[in-house]
Design an enzyme around this catalytic site. Structure first.
Site, mmCIF file in Angstrom:
data_model
loop_
_atom_site.group_PDB
_atom_site.id
_atom_site.type_symbol
_atom_site.label_atom_id
_atom_site.label_comp_id
_atom_site.label_asym_id
_atom_site.label_seq_id
_atom_site.Cartn_x
_atom_site.Cartn_y
_atom_site.Cartn_z
ATOM 1 N N THR A 1 7.442 20.206 -45.411
ATOM 2 C CA THR A 1 6.215 19.414 -45.474
ATOM 3 C C THR A 1 5.291 19.942 -46.555
ATOM 4 O OG1 THR A 1 6.365 18.920 -43.109
ATOM 5 C CG2 THR A 1 4.226 18.583 -44.160
ATOM 6 N N ASP B 1 -1.838 23.771 -23.317
ATOM 7 C CA ASP B 1 -1.431 22.912 -24.423
ATOM 8 C C ASP B 1 -0.247 23.465 -25.197
ATOM 9 O OD1 ASP B 1 -1.822 20.532 -25.814
ATOM 10 O OD2 ASP B 1 -3.218 21.408 -27.251
ATOM 11 N N CYS C 1 4.828 32.253 -38.018
ATOM 12 C CA CYS C 1 5.347 32.242 -39.387
ATOM 13 C C CYS C 1 5.671 33.646 -39.872
ATOM 14 C CB CYS C 1 4.344 31.567 -40.322
ATOM 15 S SG CYS C 1 2.704 32.338 -40.337
ATOM 16 N N LEU D 1 -3.920 16.117 -59.246
ATOM 17 C CA LEU D 1 -4.521 17.306 -59.870
ATOM 18 C C LEU D 1 -5.577 17.908 -58.958
ATOM 19 C CD1 LEU D 1 -4.823 16.148 -63.601
ATOM 20 C CD2 LEU D 1 -3.000 17.485 -62.505
ATOM 21 N N GLU E 1 14.366 29.823 -41.312
ATOM 22 C CA GLU E 1 13.365 30.123 -40.284
ATOM 23 C C GLU E 1 13.747 29.424 -38.988
ATOM 24 O OE1 GLU E 1 8.575 30.424 -40.159
ATOM 25 O OE2 GLU E 1 9.373 28.473 -40.733
ATOM 26 N N GLY F 1 6.471 28.790 -44.200
ATOM 27 C CA GLY F 1 7.342 29.526 -43.302
ATOM 28 C C GLY F 1 7.676 30.927 -43.763
ATOM 29 N N LYS G 1 -7.032 17.868 -39.437
ATOM 30 C CA LYS G 1 -5.946 17.256 -38.687
ATOM 31 C C LYS G 1 -5.153 18.350 -37.971
ATOM 32 C CE LYS G 1 -1.621 16.061 -39.212
ATOM 33 N NZ LYS G 1 -1.181 16.051 -37.800
ATOM 34 N N PRO G 2 -5.359 18.506 -36.661
ATOM 35 C CA PRO G 2 -4.528 19.446 -35.907
ATOM 36 C C PRO G 2 -3.190 18.807 -35.568
ATOM 37 C CG PRO G 2 -6.101 18.401 -34.437
ATOM 38 C CD PRO G 2 -6.380 17.861 -35.820
ATOM 39 N N SER G 3 -2.252 19.627 -35.156
ATOM 40 C CA SER G 3 -0.929 19.122 -34.797
ATOM 41 C C SER G 3 -0.998 18.258 -33.546
ATOM 42 C CB SER G 3 0.029 20.295 -34.557
ATOM 43 O OG SER G 3 1.245 19.835 -34.003
ATOM 44 N N GLU H 1 0.249 27.623 -46.644
ATOM 45 C CA GLU H 1 0.730 28.785 -45.900
ATOM 46 C C GLU H 1 1.911 28.283 -45.088
ATOM 47 O OE1 GLU H 1 1.810 30.920 -43.123
ATOM 48 O OE2 GLU H 1 -0.153 30.644 -42.177
ATOM 49 N N GLY I 1 4.772 29.786 -49.643
ATOM 50 C CA GLY I 1 3.528 29.116 -49.984
ATOM 51 C C GLY I 1 2.855 29.613 -51.236
ATOM 52 N N TRP J 1 0.738 23.833 -34.820
ATOM 53 C CA TRP J 1 0.656 23.824 -33.363
ATOM 54 C C TRP J 1 0.727 25.217 -32.753
ATOM 55 C CZ3 TRP J 1 5.013 26.140 -31.565
ATOM 56 C CH2 TRP J 1 6.197 26.028 -32.303
#
Length: 498
Positions: free
Chosen positions: A237, A98, A289, A249, A390, A257, A180-182, A255, A463, A156
């Site tokens: 993002t 993958d 990262c 609120l 990055e 780049g 929600k995975p990439s 987390e 982050g 990912w």
């Protein structure tokens, strides 16, 4: 072993504990070694997400979960860990197909997930609420409760490890989780959902919804029933999600780049430094990262050290992620390779000198894959675009420095603040520099080592918030103060007498 026809997921999504066909746009998983298709299936739609959140809300409110004692929840986490461990060979093969990562790395990521679930099971059983110091005729306590339904958005480049880093503490804290995975690497998260389901987690407490960020990601952040978000991914993002969370609120951890400096002083053990620097930037094909992508070498040893590093880089084994001995595998896909190549061309335009690499690999083994040579670039100032942004690929920029003060200033002259590596035999100096560099993680005479017991996160554009460690459980809970009267007497203000 690349033929995995019988090991791929069946294409259904895990929607609030129910395996269902998705109703969103198709997602295609590709093996980046040769461009072949693993599978195509429908991702999640907004309606799938709404249904998952409704089921999560009902499941989290069920007394069977809400009132479950900590040691009973810990048993479920241990069963999940056992399930992952029993399936490490399958998970690692699936993840290599993958993502293009080597089997060695994907097996390590799966093993990391095992340790994460076991760690938070232990934290859960040993995290006590507290009676606070009495200040009057009442008993006071500090207690922690689940937030409710929470969201996790994972990247990912390190599936299952990143998933576990969010799921384990969130479930341990008593929440329901929508993950929600990439869409670039969705398969392992679906495999993890199968393992979690078989471990006996009550239905509805976990959903796994690969899908478009503009649909599923936005829904998770904006939905009124989602009480917290943890996101790992790109800085742009992350900024947008932070703004959305701020309007609600709602607490959020990001987390993001990095453009992490590694620093080699003139007294460093050069062999140790070369090995650590190679691992820090070229393992994972630089798609990390915390990659040590800015290398500062003290001027007195610059020429000798860089020559040694270039020679070692050229000797790295680049190839099939399933082949024994492969150190550098292909990038995640051809689209991402083109983005990395654009940075290399930009560096040439800025006056950079390509000391090694800088181009695609060619030949029968490489022509169809998303391969790129490990690349080292010199001759750029620290304010060049290549040194500031990055790249997320196997690209290292090298720069000289003169003094401790000089390298601290250069190291901090960047919007990111995720990690730093320091190579020196002088421990007091390492401690001083490590304290002065803005970074969430500092490695001394090593790099890219992790422990689930040690907090991780970044500052600045890297982050906000921290994951891992004992406090990694508490961020998924609400803290509440409770006061209980011990006097049995009416409050004197009211003038009520017995």
């Amino acid at each position: 072993m690349k033929d995995m026809t019988n090991e791929l997921p069946d294409g259904r999504l895990f929607v609030g504990g129910v395996w269902e066909e998705g109703h969103g746009a198709p997602i295609t998983s590709v093996f980046s070694h040769d461009g072949s298709e693993n599978m195509t299936f429908n991702g999640a739609s907004r309606e799938d997400g709404e249904r998952a959140i409704a089921r999560a809300k009902a499941a989290q409110a069920d007394p069977a979960w809400r009132d479950m004692l900590p040691h009973e929840r810990a048993k479920i986490l241990h069963r999940i860990a056992d399930g992952i461990e029993a399936n490490i060979p399958r998970i690692s093969r699936l993840q290599s197909r993958d993502t293009g990562k080597t089997l060695t790395e994907t097996a390590a990521l799966a093993a990391s997930a095992v340790g994460t679930f076991r760690y938070f099971a232990a934290v859960l059983e040993t995290s006590d609420d507290a009676l606070t110091t009495r200040r009057g005729g009442f008993l006071t306590a500090s207690v922690h409760e689940p937030i409710g339904v929470v969201g996790a958005i994972t990247p990912w480049n390190s599936p299952i490890a990143s998933d576990a880093q969010k799921l384990a503490p969130a479930l341990a804290a008593g929440n329901a989780v929508v993950l929600k995975p990439s869409s670039w690497s969705p398969l392992v998260a679906l495999e993890l959902a199968r393992i979690v389901d078989e471990a006996g987690l009550p239905k509805g407490l976990l959903s796994v919804l690969p899908g478009a960020g503009r649909e599923i990601g936005n829904l998770i952040v904006e939905h009124a029933d989602i009480g917290r978000i943890a996101f790992t991914g790109g800085t742009d993002t992350g900024r947008r999600l932070g703004e959305q969370a701020g309007r609600k609120l709602m607490p959020i951890s990001l987390e993001l780049g990095g453009k992490s400096p590694t620093i080699v002083f003139e007294d460093a053990d050069q062999d140790l430094a070369v090995a650590g620097i190679l691992f820090g930037i070229f393992s994972s094909s630089g798609q990390s990262c915390i990659a040590g992508s800015r290398l500062f070498v003290q001027r007195s040893i610059y020429d000798v050290f860089v020559a040694k590093l270039v020679e070692a880089t050229k000797a790295l084994r680049v190839g099939d992620p399933f082949a024994d001995g492969t150190q550098v595998a292909p990038l995640i896909n051809h689209e991402h390779r083109e983005a990395v190549e654009a940075y290399i061309e930009g560096a040439r335009g800025e006056g950079g000198e390509i000391l090694c690499g800088g181009k695609r690999l060619s030949g029968a083994e490489y022509d169809k894959g998303a391969y790129l040579e490990p690349t080292i670039i010199a001759g750029l100032p620290n304010d060049a675009k290549t040194c500031r942004e990055e790249i997320f690929g196997p690209v290292l920029v090298v720069l000289p420095f003169d003094t401790e003060e000089d390298v601290i200033a250069q190291g901090n002259d960047n919007e990111y603040g995720l990690a730093c590596g320091i190579w020196t035999r002088d421990f007091p100096r390492a401690w001083r520099v490590g304290g002065a560099i803005r970074a969430g993680t500092v490695w001394i005479n090593t790099y890219k080592q992790f422990s689930i017991s040690t907090p991780f996160g970044g500052d600045g554009a890297s982050g906000i918030g921290r994951e891992k460690g004992r406090e990694g459980l508490r961020v998924w809970q609400r803290q509440k103060g409770i006061y209980c009267d011990l006097t049995g007497q009416p409050h004197p203000w009211a003038g009520v007498t017995r």
